[in-house]
Write an enzyme that holds these catalytic residues in place. Sequence first.
Site, PDB file in Angstrom:
ATOM      1  N   LYS A  74       0.857  -1.191   0.000  1.00 54.23           N
ATOM      2  CA  LYS A  74       0.000   0.000   0.000  1.00 54.23           C
ATOM      3  C   LYS A  74       0.891   1.238   0.000  1.00 54.23           C
ATOM      4  CE  LYS A  74      -4.280   0.799   2.540  1.00 54.23           C
ATOM      5  NZ  LYS A  74      -4.846   0.704   3.886  1.00 54.23           N
TER       6      LYS A  74
HETATM    7  C1  E4P Z   1      -8.230   1.582   3.949  1.00 50.36           C
HETATM    8  O1  E4P Z   1      -7.445   0.817   3.447  1.00 50.36           O
HETATM    9  C2  E4P Z   1      -8.032   2.282   5.227  1.00 50.36           C
HETATM   10  O2  E4P Z   1      -7.357   1.412   6.098  1.00 50.36           O
HETATM   11  C3  E4P Z   1      -9.306   2.640   5.944  1.00 50.36           C
HETATM   12  O3  E4P Z   1     -10.448   2.245   5.244  1.00 50.36           O
HETATM   13  C4  E4P Z   1      -9.339   3.991   6.543  1.00 50.36           C
HETATM   14  O4  E4P Z   1     -10.588   4.204   7.145  1.00 50.36           O
HETATM   15  P1  E4P Z   1     -10.884   5.277   8.282  1.00 50.36           P
HETATM   16  O5  E4P Z   1     -11.307   6.540   7.631  1.00 50.36           O
HETATM   17  O6  E4P Z   1     -12.006   4.667   9.068  1.00 50.36           O
HETATM   18  O7  E4P Z   1      -9.616   5.433   9.080  1.00 50.36           O
END
Ligand code: E4P
Length: 223
Positions: free
Chosen positions: A83
């Site tokens: 990522k």
């Molecule tokens: C995606 O890969 C992220 O880990 C995640 O969905 C972030 O979400 P949040 O806005 O609840 O932190």
Amino acid sequence: MKIFLDTANLDSIRKYNDLGLVDGITTNPSLLAKEGGDVEDIMVEIVRTVKGPISLEVISTDFQGMIREGRTLSKYGKNVVVKVPMTPDGLKAVRALRSEQIRTNVTLIFSANQALLAAKAGSSYVSPFIGRLDDIGDIGMDVVKDIKTIFSNYDFECEILVASVRHPLHVIEAAKIGADIVTLPPDVLGKMMAHPLTDIGLARFLEDWKKTKSSTPKITVER
Ligand code: E4P
């Protein structure tokens, strides 16, 4: 539509994986920090537990650092997806990692233009953050609709991974648009399964069954 879990919590991962509901996992530094303990051990265990794609995020923000980390993370298992953040260096890293057959997921996407660039760079996944857009008064799902149209127009192979999901309605909206994947906090997946009428209905069936004075059904009839 594939369902990923957005967590680094091994208990939740095992619970839903055992139900056969988990197609993959997304993690991020905040989710890993929340778990405490040795972050590397947790990542390795997640990669071992779930067969599908596991997104593990780089911490570096410069190109060389991202490449270095991406190569290391990818050694945890064949199912690792690196990522990287939606930055110029991130896009450069996507292209370089792809040339080494390392899949990437571009994270922190808040516009269709960002998704378009990530797909052109060769990312396997784009992660639009829906809930965080809703939080600032934008309509997060509109970005997903635009990305879907753009990716269809140009046959991009990149998958739309709807992230920052806050409630089951987000999942229905993403599915109606035809997003490839939603990544869910475990409690949202739990809420998707539940309905008060299911509980009431089951309780009534079991009560009525007691009136028959039978135990569980037995096979008494030749078929
Ligand atoms: C995606 O890969 C992220 O880990 C995640 O969905 C972030 O979400 P949040 O806005 O609840 O932190």
